[in-house]
Design a protein around this motif. Structure first.
Motif, PDB file in Angstrom:
ATOM      1  N   ASN A 111       0.858  -1.180   0.000  1.00  0.00           N
ATOM      2  CA  ASN A 111       0.000   0.000   0.000  1.00  0.00           C
ATOM      3  C   ASN A 111       0.903   1.241   0.000  1.00  0.00           C
ATOM      4  OD1 ASN A 111      -1.369   2.287   1.326  1.00  0.00           O
ATOM      5  ND2 ASN A 111      -3.088   0.877   1.481  1.00  0.00           N
ATOM      6  N   HIS A 112       0.682   2.109  -0.956  1.00  0.00           N
ATOM      7  CA  HIS A 112       1.528   3.297  -1.141  1.00  0.00           C
ATOM      8  C   HIS A 112       1.579   4.176   0.131  1.00  0.00           C
ATOM      9  CE1 HIS A 112       3.226   6.622  -3.573  1.00  0.00           C
ATOM     10  NE2 HIS A 112       2.448   7.406  -2.846  1.00  0.00           N
ATOM     11  N   MET A 113       0.421   4.349   0.778  1.00  0.00           N
ATOM     12  CA  MET A 113       0.369   5.218   1.962  1.00  0.00           C
ATOM     13  C   MET A 113       1.113   4.595   3.142  1.00  0.00           C
ATOM     14  SD  MET A 113      -1.003   7.653   0.563  1.00  0.00           S
ATOM     15  CE  MET A 113      -0.967   8.775   1.939  1.00  0.00           C
ATOM     16  N   GLY A 115       3.602   2.735   2.702  1.00  0.00           N
ATOM     17  CA  GLY A 115       4.992   2.949   2.289  1.00  0.00           C
ATOM     18  C   GLY A 115       5.509   4.301   2.767  1.00  0.00           C
ATOM     19  N   HIS A 116       4.712   5.365   2.530  1.00  0.00           N
ATOM     20  CA  HIS A 116       5.140   6.700   2.975  1.00  0.00           C
ATOM     21  C   HIS A 116       5.443   6.681   4.478  1.00  0.00           C
ATOM     22  CE1 HIS A 116       5.024   9.447  -0.368  1.00  0.00           C
ATOM     23  NE2 HIS A 116       3.815   9.095  -0.734  1.00  0.00           N
ATOM     24  N   ILE A 117       4.564   6.043   5.239  1.00  0.00           N
ATOM     25  CA  ILE A 117       4.720   6.043   6.707  1.00  0.00           C
ATOM     26  C   ILE A 117       5.903   5.165   7.125  1.00  0.00           C
ATOM     27  CG2 ILE A 117       3.617   5.358   8.883  1.00  0.00           C
ATOM     28  CD1 ILE A 117       0.895   6.038   7.465  1.00  0.00           C
ATOM     29  N   VAL A 139       1.279  13.749   4.295  1.00  0.00           N
ATOM     30  CA  VAL A 139       0.816  14.848   3.442  1.00  0.00           C
ATOM     31  C   VAL A 139       1.459  14.754   2.064  1.00  0.00           C
ATOM     32  CG1 VAL A 139       0.008  16.718   4.928  1.00  0.00           C
ATOM     33  CG2 VAL A 139       2.430  16.201   4.900  1.00  0.00           C
ATOM     34  N   SER A 140       0.620  14.492   1.077  1.00  0.00           N
ATOM     35  CA  SER A 140       1.169  14.356  -0.276  1.00  0.00           C
ATOM     36  C   SER A 140       0.251  15.080  -1.257  1.00  0.00           C
ATOM     37  CB  SER A 140       1.281  12.872  -0.633  1.00  0.00           C
ATOM     38  OG  SER A 140      -0.005  12.331  -0.776  1.00  0.00           O
ATOM     39  N   GLY A 141       0.468  14.813  -2.552  1.00  0.00           N
ATOM     40  CA  GLY A 141      -0.371  15.432  -3.568  1.00  0.00           C
ATOM     41  C   GLY A 141      -1.767  14.832  -3.590  1.00  0.00           C
ATOM     42  N   THR A 306       9.123  12.476  -1.047  1.00  0.00           N
ATOM     43  CA  THR A 306       8.319  12.363  -2.280  1.00  0.00           C
ATOM     44  C   THR A 306       8.334  10.895  -2.743  1.00  0.00           C
ATOM     45  OG1 THR A 306      10.271  13.148  -3.419  1.00  0.00           O
ATOM     46  CG2 THR A 306       8.504  14.730  -3.150  1.00  0.00           C
ATOM     47  N   ASP A 307       7.470  10.581  -3.715  1.00  0.00           N
ATOM     48  CA  ASP A 307       7.312   9.185  -4.112  1.00  0.00           C
ATOM     49  C   ASP A 307       8.649   8.540  -4.491  1.00  0.00           C
ATOM     50  OD1 ASP A 307       4.682   9.450  -3.612  1.00  0.00           O
ATOM     51  OD2 ASP A 307       4.039   9.554  -5.708  1.00  0.00           O
ATOM     52  N   ASN A 308       8.897   7.383  -3.914  1.00  0.00           N
ATOM     53  CA  ASN A 308      10.155   6.674  -4.171  1.00  0.00           C
ATOM     54  C   ASN A 308       9.922   5.200  -3.897  1.00  0.00           C
ATOM     55  OD1 ASN A 308      11.403   5.880  -1.293  1.00  0.00           O
ATOM     56  ND2 ASN A 308      10.224   7.769  -1.098  1.00  0.00           N
TER      57      ASN A 308
HETATM   58 ZN    ZN Z   1       2.907   9.461  -2.499  1.00  0.00          ZN
END
Ligand code: ZN
Ligand code: KG4
Length: 338
Positions: A111-113, A115-117, A139-141, A306-308
């Motif tokens: 899950n992308h979110m 991933g951010h966390i 907080v993202s786009g 940012t997305d990576n």
């Molecule tokens: Zn993102």
């Protein structure tokens, strides 16, 4: 168990990225950003999926090359299943499936979110390793959420935006100011030499931990329309002050809710994640929580904001340890809750 080597693939929006992680240590994190969207003031989904198709093989080659490994050393392939743009997700997911078949290694969906966390669990993500439980302002786009992170796989969304995401507000207001997409980092840069108290814009007033950013955008739009009627060069002549004032308004809106969440939950470990967490004003305000609220704060290195794909690979690594694998029938999902 031997420390696994995971290849992570991220293609949910407009960045094609591949990373190699060895346990929690990132060996490479290659990102190809798509410049084409600058001309349109936002991501054009059709163009994004085409660009992912062009970028994916070179980016994966680059990640493997920079990690200094051979393909047959990869233990599993992790890919972003969602949330995101369907056409974009399909490119990464289909590639991940084919590669897992050809290398005969397991597949892991991420899950992308999350991933951010969980990027905070990467070995060198923060000055100090994050400890559970923590609050994460993501907080993202595409998202604005306050998440209670009990452990890596137990998370609860305490509040989120009812309309635009914080990054979307930066980008849309940036467009009104004549800035290229994505405008967040440009506003941040221009704000550095501006007066943040020069202009006041409407602050959202919502109950609980809900966010709203569409009102700020409308407030800026009406203000600019009025001022441009009087002086057509208003934006150019006041660009730095406008950026600083907009940034202050958005960051304040985020901080008000984050402080409420700290008071409500009594959780003092506070992290930020997502593209907007690269913002210097937000970083400064988060740091202030240490003295003002006795918090411990976790601010990720820029490359993990940012997305990576490193953030996808770390979740892959954690799921590998749990033996949580996906099968070839797994489908991508534009909406995918944490
Ligand atoms: Zn993102
Ligand atoms: O996490 P991300 O790369 O992609 C999404 O999942 O959306 O976030 C991109 C967002 C964009 O809206 C961009 O304008 C914003 O992050 N952003 C920033 C900064 N750097 C990126 N916003 C404010 N200040 C920055 N320095």
């Amino acid at each position: 168990m031997k420390t696994p080597i995971i290849l992570g693939i991220e293609s949910s929006c407009d960045d094609t990225s591949a990373a190699v992680i060895w346990g929690r240590k990132v060996l490479s994190n290659a990102v190809a950003s798509q410049k084409i969207h600058e001309n349109y003031g936002g991501v054009v989904p059709e163009l994004a999926s085409r660009a992912h198709q062009q970028n994916i093989i070179p980016v994966i080659h680059q990640a493997i090359h920079e990690a200094n490994i051979r393909k047959n050393q990869i233990d599993a392939i992790a890919f972003t299943r969602g949330p995101g743009l369907l056409g974009s997700l399909l490119v990464g997911a289909s590639f991940a499936k084919s590669l897992s078949m050809s290398l005969q290694v397991p597949l892991i969906e991420v899950n992308h979110m999350q991933g951010h966390i969980l990027a905070h669990l990467i070995e060198d993500a923060d000055k100090e390793a994050v400890s559970f439980p923590f609050l994460c302002l993501t907080v993202s786009g595409g998202h604005t959420q306050i998440v209670k992170v009990i452990n890596a796989f137990d998370m609860e969304i305490l509040g989120e935006t009812l309309d635009d995401a914080a990054g979307e507000a930066f980008d849309k207001i940036g467009k009104l100011l004549g800035l290229n997409y994505p405008a967040g980092h440009l506003i941040d840069k221009l704000a550095k030499s501006g007066d943040e108290n020069r202009f006041a814009f409407a602050q959202p007033k919502l109950d609980g931990l809900k966010f709203s950013f569409s009102g700020i955008k409308t407030s800026v739009l009406y203000f600019l329309q009025k001022e441009i009627q009087k002086n057509p060069d208003f934006v150019q002549e006041n660009l730095n002050d406008l950026c600083a004032s907009v940034q202050k308004t958005i960051v304040n809106a985020l901080m008000v809710k984050l402080k409420s969440a700290i008071e409500q939950t009594k959780i003092k470990n506070v992290a930020i994640a997502g593209g907007v967490s690269a913002n210097s004003k937000l970083r400064e305000k988060i740091k202030e929580l240490e003295v003002a609220h006795g918090c411990k704060t976790f601010i990720p290195r820029f490359e993990y904001t940012t997305d990576n794909a490193a953030m996808i690979a770390i979740v892959g690594s954690l799921k590998y340890e749990k033996g949580e694998f996906a099968d070839l029938k797994t489908v991508v999902s534009a909406r995918y809750g944490i």
